[in-house]
Design an enzyme around this catalytic site. Structure first.
Site, PDB file in Angstrom:
ATOM      1  N   ASP A   1       0.863  -1.173   0.000  1.00 48.59           N
ATOM      2  CA  ASP A   1       0.000   0.000   0.000  1.00 48.59           C
ATOM      3  C   ASP A   1       0.912   1.239   0.000  1.00 48.59           C
ATOM      4  O   ASP A   1       2.129   1.126   0.165  1.00 48.59           O
ATOM      5  CB  ASP A   1      -0.880  -0.044   1.255  1.00 48.59           C
ATOM      6  CG  ASP A   1      -1.903   1.067   1.306  1.00 48.59           C
ATOM      7  OD1 ASP A   1      -2.293   1.583   0.242  1.00 48.59           O
ATOM      8  OD2 ASP A   1      -2.300   1.439   2.421  1.00 48.59           O
TER       9      ASP A   1
ATOM     10  N   ASP B   1      -1.903  -0.858   5.945  1.00 50.75           N
ATOM     11  CA  ASP B   1      -2.245  -0.352   7.276  1.00 50.75           C
ATOM     12  C   ASP B   1      -3.739  -0.196   7.537  1.00 50.75           C
ATOM     13  O   ASP B   1      -4.177  -0.158   8.688  1.00 50.75           O
ATOM     14  CB  ASP B   1      -1.597   1.027   7.479  1.00 50.75           C
ATOM     15  CG  ASP B   1      -2.251   2.088   6.613  1.00 50.75           C
ATOM     16  OD1 ASP B   1      -2.270   1.930   5.377  1.00 50.75           O
ATOM     17  OD2 ASP B   1      -2.779   3.068   7.180  1.00 50.75           O
TER      18      ASP B   1
ATOM     19  N   ASP C   1      -0.221   5.011   1.366  1.00 50.62           N
ATOM     20  CA  ASP C   1      -0.454   5.869   2.538  1.00 50.62           C
ATOM     21  C   ASP C   1      -0.476   5.046   3.821  1.00 50.62           C
ATOM     22  O   ASP C   1      -1.203   4.058   3.931  1.00 50.62           O
ATOM     23  CB  ASP C   1      -1.770   6.621   2.377  1.00 50.62           C
ATOM     24  CG  ASP C   1      -1.736   7.555   1.186  1.00 50.62           C
ATOM     25  OD1 ASP C   1      -1.222   8.667   1.321  1.00 50.62           O
ATOM     26  OD2 ASP C   1      -2.212   7.143   0.103  1.00 50.62           O
TER      27      ASP C   1
END
Length: 261
Positions: A29, A205, A31
């Protein structure tokens, strides 16, 4: 689901066949994983050292590295300086293969209506920000946490009225064209060269990464959660973006045993 263990324990778990660089297909990922989360999405920009590192990781894995993000492919390229060719954007609604072939779901016609409604709602609070991704529209409320309940209520009503899929993230609600998820994107990459036959590891996250964690686990690999522990499909964890980058440096420059320590 269970709470994940620190990634540093992976090499010591006798029941876990942790893949080394010669067997790993790595999915990342952006961000909260490769870059700290900013209050405004466009505040995230290129970082030369990180992007050079990603190129080194991709070479170490013989091209088996991909980005799977909620951002558009164009925005991922802006942030990562085209260091990774294989990218899935807008949570899987658009995808570019390792060979550079790009494909995209057709935009849902109700996105125009949803964008108009979100913009009208956001006009009353300067802390709210609407992001148009062509295949989806997102309303960010990180700078207006008090509006969270109203934002979620509006998104629920718009989703029900338009048929758009609702996607909840970290201080963001997104209305998206129904279609592939991040998990579907991982599965699609794993069916293609150079990923086919490798063990997938997805690092992310957010709640939006859970489909991808599950896809990695079900394909015989691992999910790695970034941030504090929670109930998740991920089996391992890194505490922060800095820990992710440190792990990637080890992965790029050391042998198979050292990379998992």
């Amino acid at each position: 689901m269970k709470r994940p263990v620190p990634i540093s324990e992976a090499a010591r778990e006798r029941d876990a066949d942790w893949p080394g660089p010669d067997r790993m297909a790595l999915f990342l990922d952006v961000d909260g994983t490769l870059a700290p989360i900013e209050t405004r999405p466009h505040a995230v920009g290129p970082v030369s050292e990180r992007n050079v590192l990603l190129g080194e990781v991709a070479r170490r894995l013989h091209g088996r590295a991909a980005i799977v993000s909620g951002r558009t492919i164009a925005d991922v390229d802006r942030i990562l300086d085209h260091s990774i060719t294989a990218v899935a954007g807008v949570h899987g609604l658009e995808r570019r293969t390792a060979l550079g072939r790009q494909m995209s779901s057709p935009a849902h016609p109700a996105l125009v209506e949803a964008k108009r409604a979100l913009q009208a709602f956001a006009a009353a609070d300067s802390g709210l920000e609407v992001e148009d991704k062509a295949l989806s529209v997102a309303l960010h409320f990180r700078r207006a946490p008090g509006a969270a309940e109203a934002v979620r209520d509006l998104a629920g009503r718009l989703s029900a009225a338009t048929g758009l899929s609702r996607q909840d993230g970290d201080c963001v609600i997104e209305l998206r064209t129904p279609g592939p998820s991040k998990g579907d994107a991982v599965a699609a990459f794993m069916a293609e060269p150079p990923f086919a036959g490798a063990a997938p590891v997805f690092v992310g996250d957010d709640l939006t990464d859970e489909d991808a964690f599950r896809a990695a686990v079900e394909a015989g690999g691992f999910g790695v959660l970034v941030g504090p522990p929670r109930d998740t499909w991920a089996t391992h964890r890194l505490a922060s973006v800095d820990e992710v980058l440190a792990w990637l440096r080890r992965l790029a420059r050391r042998d198979e045993t050292e990379a998992a320590e």
